[in-house]
Design a protein around this motif. Structure first.
Motif, PDB file in Angstrom:
ATOM      1  N   ARG A 247       0.831  -1.209   0.000  1.00 23.51           N
ATOM      2  CA  ARG A 247       0.000   0.000   0.000  1.00 23.51           C
ATOM      3  C   ARG A 247       0.864   1.258   0.000  1.00 23.51           C
ATOM      4  O   ARG A 247       0.458   2.299  -0.508  1.00 23.51           O
ATOM      5  N   LYS A 248       2.062   1.145   0.586  1.00 21.86           N
ATOM      6  CA  LYS A 248       2.982   2.285   0.623  1.00 21.86           C
ATOM      7  C   LYS A 248       4.400   1.773   0.413  1.00 21.86           C
ATOM      8  O   LYS A 248       4.841   0.850   1.089  1.00 21.86           O
ATOM      9  N   LEU A 249       5.103   2.381  -0.541  1.00 24.93           N
ATOM     10  CA  LEU A 249       6.501   2.038  -0.801  1.00 24.93           C
ATOM     11  C   LEU A 249       7.375   3.217  -0.391  1.00 24.93           C
ATOM     12  O   LEU A 249       7.258   4.313  -0.942  1.00 24.93           O
ATOM     13  N   VAL A 250       8.244   2.977   0.587  1.00 22.44           N
ATOM     14  CA  VAL A 250       9.154   3.994   1.100  1.00 22.44           C
ATOM     15  C   VAL A 250      10.552   3.701   0.569  1.00 22.44           C
ATOM     16  O   VAL A 250      11.094   2.612   0.794  1.00 22.44           O
ATOM     17  N   ILE A 251      11.124   4.661  -0.140  1.00 25.48           N
ATOM     18  CA  ILE A 251      12.457   4.511  -0.718  1.00 25.48           C
ATOM     19  C   ILE A 251      13.454   5.295   0.130  1.00 25.48           C
ATOM     20  O   ILE A 251      13.189   6.436   0.522  1.00 25.48           O
ATOM     21  N   ILE A 252      14.602   4.683   0.415  1.00 31.49           N
ATOM     22  CA  ILE A 252      15.630   5.317   1.242  1.00 31.49           C
ATOM     23  C   ILE A 252      16.935   5.374   0.447  1.00 31.49           C
ATOM     24  O   ILE A 252      17.444   4.356  -0.002  1.00 31.49           O
ATOM     25  N   VAL A 253      17.457   6.593   0.263  1.00 25.77           N
ATOM     26  CA  VAL A 253      18.647   6.788  -0.570  1.00 25.77           C
ATOM     27  C   VAL A 253      19.500   7.921  -0.008  1.00 25.77           C
ATOM     28  O   VAL A 253      19.059   8.691   0.849  1.00 25.77           O
ATOM     29  N   ASP A 254      20.718   8.048  -0.532  1.00 27.81           N
ATOM     30  CA  ASP A 254      21.491   9.261  -0.306  1.00 27.81           C
ATOM     31  C   ASP A 254      21.309  10.171  -1.518  1.00 27.81           C
ATOM     32  O   ASP A 254      20.845   9.740  -2.573  1.00 27.81           O
ATOM     33  N   GLU A 255      21.673  11.434  -1.371  1.00 26.50           N
ATOM     34  CA  GLU A 255      21.348  12.428  -2.385  1.00 26.50           C
ATOM     35  C   GLU A 255      22.039  12.187  -3.728  1.00 26.50           C
ATOM     36  O   GLU A 255      21.610  12.724  -4.751  1.00 26.50           O
TER      37      GLU A 255
ATOM     38  N   CYS B  62      10.121   9.188  -0.522  1.00 26.96           N
ATOM     39  CA  CYS B  62      11.567   9.002  -0.647  1.00 26.96           C
ATOM     40  C   CYS B  62      12.249   9.777   0.480  1.00 26.96           C
ATOM     41  O   CYS B  62      12.071  10.993   0.601  1.00 26.96           O
ATOM     42  N   ILE B  63      13.002   9.060   1.309  1.00 28.24           N
ATOM     43  CA  ILE B  63      13.758   9.673   2.394  1.00 28.24           C
ATOM     44  C   ILE B  63      15.200   9.790   1.922  1.00 28.24           C
ATOM     45  O   ILE B  63      15.840   8.785   1.604  1.00 28.24           O
ATOM     46  N   VAL B  64      15.703  11.020   1.865  1.00 32.33           N
ATOM     47  CA  VAL B  64      16.994  11.308   1.245  1.00 32.33           C
ATOM     48  C   VAL B  64      17.965  11.838   2.291  1.00 32.33           C
ATOM     49  O   VAL B  64      17.660  12.804   3.003  1.00 32.33           O
ATOM     50  N   SER B  65      19.139  11.228   2.370  1.00 31.62           N
ATOM     51  CA  SER B  65      20.175  11.713   3.282  1.00 31.62           C
ATOM     52  C   SER B  65      21.232  12.474   2.504  1.00 31.62           C
ATOM     53  O   SER B  65      21.497  12.195   1.335  1.00 31.62           O
ATOM     54  N   GLY B  66      21.827  13.457   3.168  1.00 30.30           N
ATOM     55  CA  GLY B  66      22.898  14.233   2.562  1.00 30.30           C
ATOM     56  C   GLY B  66      23.753  14.864   3.633  1.00 30.30           C
ATOM     57  O   GLY B  66      23.488  14.719   4.828  1.00 30.30           O
TER      58      GLY B  66
END
Length: 319
Positions: A199-207, A305-309
């Motif tokens: 139902r929900k797709l959460v993507i986790i990446v760096d910038e 999308c959760i983005v780290s930087g």
């Protein structure tokens, strides 16, 4: 732009959330900032600070901590909370995804890769500590399955649990519409089978994974049957949607041997000199080739999308 603030009397820190909607792509971007609760909130307008995780900072290695800042030095305090190494940034987004999106009683899809590893780790910790209960999970690779079992995470399959509440995974490329390239880790078929049911797709990446167009930073994987794979690879190069992209293809190898997926297939990696112009056309033409099992274009699937930087963590939501 709107902003809202909250602080707790039991904490020396609060949070500032800045939200804005921009462009026709209807994406809402949230910048998460931390500040001293005794400062004027107006001092933070227009500034991006690092994310203050909900879990203890002791979970990060002490080697990244800065010297103790002055009591009234908000900038120094922000630097003190930052994480700087690649692994710590991956850990931050993996933990945040689990903390924000997994609750007791859920069916969860567990992604594969170096960033998804930390989401599995965090879920295992929370189950072990009793913070979440009645969780079952579906892994997207044998490697993730082994990690989940090591944490005691209860595992099921799509056959018994065909609908998932949430799936958390990494990505190799993310465009402005949250379309993805995935599968450089070799698990694209199982990832897509599991995540399309969430139902929900959460993507986790760096910038570094944020791109203006898909296909330009590395391989776009295509899983193919071993039978007559050379014929299938030739057909891939003739796809109309790739005209003008200067595409090349290479059979994936590992340790001088043909790479074999968990499903006993091969992977042909496609490389482009220019972005793929029509993603939907490319996806249709790829899957229409007899011998193609699945491809690494994940279109209209991601919700968050959760983005780290180096400046912290931001959250992009598709509306």
């Amino acid at each position: 732009m709107t902003s809202s603030f909250r602080s707790s009397s039991s904490s020396r820190y609060g949070f500032a959330f800045y939200s804005c909607r921009y462009g026709k792509n209807k994406l809402q971007q949230t910048l998460v900032c931390c500040y001293k609760s005794n400062l004027q909130s107006s001092a933070l307008i227009g500034k991006t600070c690092s994310f203050l995780p909900s879990y203890s900072q002791s979970s990060f290695s002490s080697s990244t901590r800065k010297s103790q800042p002055q009591e009234n030095d908000a900038t120094a305090r922000t630097l003190h909370m930052q994480v700087t190494s690649t692994e710590e940034l991956k850990k931050a987004v993996g933990y945040k995804a689990v903390d924000d999106h997994i609750q007791s009683g859920m069916v969860v899809g567990l992604g594969t890769g170096s960033t998804a590893y930390y989401a599995v780790e965090r879920l295992g910790q929370k189950i072990k500590n009793g913070q979440v209960v009645d969780i079952v999970a579906i892994p997207t690779s044998t490697k993730t399955e082994q990690q989940a079992k090591s944490w005691g995470i209860p595992l099921v399959t799509l056959d018994t649990h065909p609908a998932l509440d949430v799936a958390i995974d990494g990505a190799d490329e993310v465009d402005s519409q949250l379309n993805l390239v995935k599968g450089r880790g070799g698990a694209l078929l199982r990832e897509k089978m599991v995540e399309v049911e969430a139902r929900k797709l959460v993507i986790i990446v760096d910038e570094s994974k944020l791109v203006s167009g898909l296909g330009i930073t590395g391989a776009m994987p295509v899983e193919v049957t071993p039978f007559c794979w050379k014929r299938t690879m030739r057909r891939l190069l003739d796809i109309e949607a790739f005209q003008g992209c200067q595409v090349s293809a290479k059979l994936r190898q590992e340790n001088d041997q043909i790479y074999i997926t968990d499903n006993h297939n091969y992977i042909v990696d496609l490389f482009f000199q220019k972005p793929i112009p029509d993603l939907m056309l490319a996806a249709r033409q790829l899957i229409d080739i007899v011998g193609v099992v699945e491809h690494g274009l994940f279109l209209n699937m991601a919700d968050i999308c959760i983005v780290s930087g180096k400046d912290g963590i931001r959250v992009i939501e598709k509306k």
